[in-house]
Design a protein around this motif. Structure first.
Motif, PDB file in Angstrom:
ATOM      1  N   MET A   1       0.841  -1.200   0.000  1.00 35.18           N
ATOM      2  CA  MET A   1       0.000   0.000   0.000  1.00 35.18           C
ATOM      3  C   MET A   1       0.877   1.251   0.000  1.00 35.18           C
ATOM      4  O   MET A   1       1.921   1.285   0.647  1.00 35.18           O
ATOM      5  CB  MET A   1      -0.894   0.009   1.246  1.00 35.18           C
ATOM      6  N   SER A   2       0.450   2.254  -0.739  1.00 39.56           N
ATOM      7  CA  SER A   2       1.142   3.544  -0.717  1.00 39.56           C
ATOM      8  C   SER A   2       0.105   4.655  -0.596  1.00 39.56           C
ATOM      9  O   SER A   2      -1.056   4.481  -0.982  1.00 39.56           O
ATOM     10  CB  SER A   2       1.971   3.735  -1.992  1.00 39.56           C
ATOM     11  N   GLU A   3       0.529   5.773  -0.049  1.00 39.68           N
ATOM     12  CA  GLU A   3      -0.362   6.921   0.101  1.00 39.68           C
ATOM     13  C   GLU A   3      -0.180   7.869  -1.068  1.00 39.68           C
ATOM     14  O   GLU A   3       0.945   8.119  -1.520  1.00 39.68           O
ATOM     15  CB  GLU A   3      -0.083   7.645   1.420  1.00 39.68           C
ATOM     16  N   PHE A   4      -1.290   8.397  -1.549  1.00 38.71           N
ATOM     17  CA  PHE A   4      -1.265   9.382  -2.633  1.00 38.71           C
ATOM     18  C   PHE A   4      -1.409  10.755  -1.993  1.00 38.71           C
ATOM     19  O   PHE A   4      -2.454  11.094  -1.436  1.00 38.71           O
ATOM     20  CB  PHE A   4      -2.404   9.130  -3.617  1.00 38.71           C
ATOM     21  N   ARG A   5      -0.335  11.531  -2.031  1.00 37.64           N
ATOM     22  CA  ARG A   5      -0.282  12.820  -1.341  1.00 37.64           C
ATOM     23  C   ARG A   5      -0.328  13.978  -2.327  1.00 37.64           C
ATOM     24  O   ARG A   5       0.132  13.865  -3.459  1.00 37.64           O
ATOM     25  CB  ARG A   5       0.973  12.914  -0.474  1.00 37.64           C
ATOM     26  N   VAL A   6      -0.868  15.095  -1.867  1.00 37.31           N
ATOM     27  CA  VAL A   6      -0.956  16.303  -2.690  1.00 37.31           C
ATOM     28  C   VAL A   6       0.427  16.939  -2.776  1.00 37.31           C
ATOM     29  O   VAL A   6       1.035  17.232  -1.741  1.00 37.31           O
ATOM     30  CB  VAL A   6      -1.956  17.310  -2.089  1.00 37.31           C
ATOM     31  N   PRO A   7       0.960  17.158  -3.964  1.00 38.86           N
ATOM     32  CA  PRO A   7       2.268  17.810  -4.076  1.00 38.86           C
ATOM     33  C   PRO A   7       2.155  19.311  -3.835  1.00 38.86           C
ATOM     34  O   PRO A   7       1.065  19.880  -3.849  1.00 38.86           O
ATOM     35  CB  PRO A   7       2.681  17.514  -5.519  1.00 38.86           C
ATOM     36  N   LYS A   8       3.294  19.938  -3.621  1.00 31.39           N
ATOM     37  CA  LYS A   8       3.342  21.401  -3.546  1.00 31.39           C
ATOM     38  C   LYS A   8       3.251  21.933  -4.968  1.00 31.39           C
ATOM     39  O   LYS A   8       4.142  21.733  -5.790  1.00 31.39           O
ATOM     40  CB  LYS A   8       4.660  21.850  -2.905  1.00 31.39           C
ATOM     41  N   LEU A   9       2.131  22.606  -5.285  1.00 36.37           N
ATOM     42  CA  LEU A   9       1.884  23.045  -6.659  1.00 36.37           C
ATOM     43  C   LEU A   9       2.418  24.437  -6.929  1.00 36.37           C
ATOM     44  O   LEU A   9       2.711  24.776  -8.063  1.00 36.37           O
ATOM     45  CB  LEU A   9       0.381  22.991  -6.949  1.00 36.37           C
ATOM     46  N   ASN A  10       2.481  25.270  -5.916  1.00 40.46           N
ATOM     47  CA  ASN A  10       3.068  26.600  -6.084  1.00 40.46           C
ATOM     48  C   ASN A  10       3.480  27.118  -4.717  1.00 40.46           C
ATOM     49  O   ASN A  10       3.210  26.492  -3.689  1.00 40.46           O
ATOM     50  CB  ASN A  10       2.104  27.571  -6.781  1.00 40.46           C
ATOM     51  N   ASN A  11       4.129  28.254  -4.702  1.00 38.66           N
ATOM     52  CA  ASN A  11       4.579  28.849  -3.445  1.00 38.66           C
ATOM     53  C   ASN A  11       3.595  29.876  -2.911  1.00 38.66           C
ATOM     54  O   ASN A  11       3.881  30.555  -1.926  1.00 38.66           O
ATOM     55  CB  ASN A  11       5.947  29.514  -3.643  1.00 38.66           C
ATOM     56  N   ASN A  12       2.444  29.995  -3.565  1.00 39.34           N
ATOM     57  CA  ASN A  12       1.512  31.057  -3.213  1.00 39.34           C
ATOM     58  C   ASN A  12       0.416  30.606  -2.259  1.00 39.34           C
ATOM     59  O   ASN A  12      -0.111  31.405  -1.496  1.00 39.34           O
ATOM     60  CB  ASN A  12       0.841  31.614  -4.476  1.00 39.34           C
ATOM     61  N   ASP A  13       0.018  29.350  -2.322  1.00 41.55           N
ATOM     62  CA  ASP A  13      -1.144  28.871  -1.587  1.00 41.55           C
ATOM     63  C   ASP A  13      -0.739  27.898  -0.493  1.00 41.55           C
ATOM     64  O   ASP A  13       0.122  27.038  -0.701  1.00 41.55           O
ATOM     65  CB  ASP A  13      -2.128  28.166  -2.530  1.00 41.55           C
ATOM     66  N   SER A  14      -1.413  28.006   0.647  1.00 42.97           N
ATOM     67  CA  SER A  14      -1.194  27.050   1.725  1.00 42.97           C
ATOM     68  C   SER A  14      -2.222  25.928   1.696  1.00 42.97           C
ATOM     69  O   SER A  14      -2.075  24.933   2.397  1.00 42.97           O
ATOM     70  CB  SER A  14      -1.266  27.765   3.079  1.00 42.97           C
ATOM     71  N   ALA A  15      -3.281  26.084   0.890  1.00 42.21           N
ATOM     72  CA  ALA A  15      -4.313  25.058   0.777  1.00 42.21           C
ATOM     73  C   ALA A  15      -4.923  25.113  -0.613  1.00 42.21           C
ATOM     74  O   ALA A  15      -4.919  26.156  -1.269  1.00 42.21           O
ATOM     75  CB  ALA A  15      -5.394  25.253   1.836  1.00 42.21           C
ATOM     76  N   TYR A  16      -5.438  23.968  -1.063  1.00 42.94           N
ATOM     77  CA  TYR A  16      -6.095  23.857  -2.350  1.00 42.94           C
ATOM     78  C   TYR A  16      -7.488  23.269  -2.147  1.00 42.94           C
ATOM     79  O   TYR A  16      -7.865  22.899  -1.029  1.00 42.94           O
ATOM     80  CB  TYR A  16      -5.296  22.956  -3.298  1.00 42.94           C
ATOM     81  N   VAL A  17      -8.267  23.200  -3.222  1.00 46.57           N
ATOM     82  CA  VAL A  17      -9.588  22.575  -3.182  1.00 46.57           C
ATOM     83  C   VAL A  17      -9.564  21.334  -4.073  1.00 46.57           C
ATOM     84  O   VAL A  17      -9.164  21.406  -5.241  1.00 46.57           O
ATOM     85  CB  VAL A  17     -10.693  23.541  -3.663  1.00 46.57           C
TER      86      VAL A  17
END
Length: 411
Positions: A1-17
């Motif tokens: 099993m592996s976890e699918f994690r949200v990558p860092k997409l930019n340096n501007n946002d601390s959270a995404y939707v």
């Protein structure tokens, strides 16, 4: 099993939707298969599986997620998820009891910011369905909430006459009978979109960190305008002043390296390897700055097609972070009639930003008489630590020369 994690997409946002799951819960996926779309403050990014496995979702569509957060697991074939995140049913994709609210009839997904606005302003289910969208975001609802067809009371119920409806705000003379011109109640707080909040952060940072100066130059575009129309026909791509300016700017990288450089430690500047020009696009859904790559080394026809594609993408609201990343200089477009001067901010990480206004008619001396010419304003904001006024004027003059002698714009 592996976890699918949200990558860092930019340096501007601390959270995404988390906008939409692209693979069904329990589906067998291969490495590279698209799993989910995630919305940042400016773009929509599609995330793909890094390895094969059976998908088990850990977060529902419409919820917020942060960089590094596990939003799914990839199990070995035949394995079962027994340790899902608290509050999430394995395989359901929704927190217990929330599916009827967040997934409306017809599989409409409502993001968390949109849900908040619905609750605040009382947007009805019929109005949501009428949008005809599979995923409803806050920006899709703002025109409904601000349309004046309803008058939602402020939080805490109606205000008494002469009393502020919101703690910390001064009292409103005349009480609840006073209205704003658009039909909203005076004193009511207006929420900004995620994109506008991000714009506010960038502007504040620019004003705080960058000691900018500004120089404006008028440019005679009388000859450039008919040439642009002719190029549009010949190249089968929409060519206007923005396209010509981007091409002209791209050709100045070697002569003016500091105008394309990135500030570095110790008051040094890192040289750009290509003239990647960011161009503002605003079609009423927020300000975006997609980047035209290598404007100095590519034909005008390709630049024109890039800009046309950016406008189409802005209408669809489907920019990717890769479209918006890496600009070394910015061109801001202020093409509404009547705009004579526009002063752009210098974006953090850059040293310069250009502003282009719409052409206007001016009467100028022509020999012994007078003539009507088409003139536009070309302004430059620049980080005064790296660029001085004399160099700024020379840079603008080089662009002006290209536009006033446009015969070289042929491809």
């Amino acid at each position: 099993m592996s976890e699918f994690r949200v990558p860092k997409l930019n340096n501007n946002d601390s959270a995404y939707v988390l906008l939409e799951w692209l693979a069904e819960d329990g589906a067998a996926v291969r490495a590279g298969d698209p799993l989910v779309t995630v919305e940042t403050s400016k773009a929509v990014e599609e995330l793909a599986a890094e390895e094969a496995g059976v998908l088990r979702r850990l977060l529902q569509a419409g919820a917020e997620c942060v960089p590094g957060q596990a939003i799914a697991r990839l199990l070995a074939p035949g394995a079962e998820a027994t340790d899902a995140e608290p509050g999430v049913e394995p395989g359901a994709g929704h927190s217990p009891g929330t599916a009827p609210d967040d997934a409306m009839p017809g599989d409409i997904v409502i993001t968390a910011p949109a849900r908040k606005l619905i609750d605040e302003r009382g947007v009805s289910p019929d109005e949501i369905r009428a949008l005809g969208r599979k995923v409803v975001r806050r920006a899709d609802l703002e025109h409904l909430a601000a349309g004046g067809s309803r008058e939602a009371p402020p939080p805490g119920g109606p205000a008494e006459p002469g009393r502020s409806p919101t703690p910390g705000l001064p009292a409103i003379p005349g009480g609840e009978d006073r209205k704003e011109p658009d039909g909203g109640a005076a004193g009511e707080l207006i929420s900004l979109s995620r994109a506008q909040l991000r714009t506010a952060e960038v502007v504040e940072r620019s004003r705080r960190e960058i000691p900018s100066a500004f120089t404006l130059m008028n440019v005679d575009v009388t000859d450039a305008l008919p040439l642009a129309r002719d190029l549009t026909r010949r190249l089968r791509a929409l060519v206007g002043l923005p396209e010509l300016v981007v091409k002209a700017v791209g050709g100045l990288l070697d002569a003016f390296p500091l105008f394309f450089a990135a500030p570095a430690e110790g008051l040094r500047a890192r040289r750009a390897t290509a003239a990647d020009v960011g161009v503002t696009v605003d079609v009423g859904r927020g300000l975006f700055i997609p980047v035209v790559r290598d404007a100095g080394g590519r034909p005008l026809a390709e630049i024109a097609r890039d800009l046309t594609g950016f406008r189409r993408t802005a209408l669809e609201g489907a920019f990717r972070e890769s479209d918006l990343r890496g600009g070394v200089i910015t061109l801001t477009l202020h093409t509404h009639d009547g705009v004579a001067v526009a002063t752009p901010i210098v974006f953090p990480g850059q040293t310069c930003a250009l502003a282009l206004t719409a052409p206007r008619s001016e009467v100028v001396q022509d020999g012994a008489g007078f003539a009507v010419r088409k003139v536009c304003g070309l302004g430059l904001s620049y980080d005064h630590r790296f660029v001085n006024g004399r160099e700024a004027a020379k840079f603008l003059a080089a662009i002006r020369t290209a536009l006033e002698n446009p015969g070289h714009f042929t491809t």
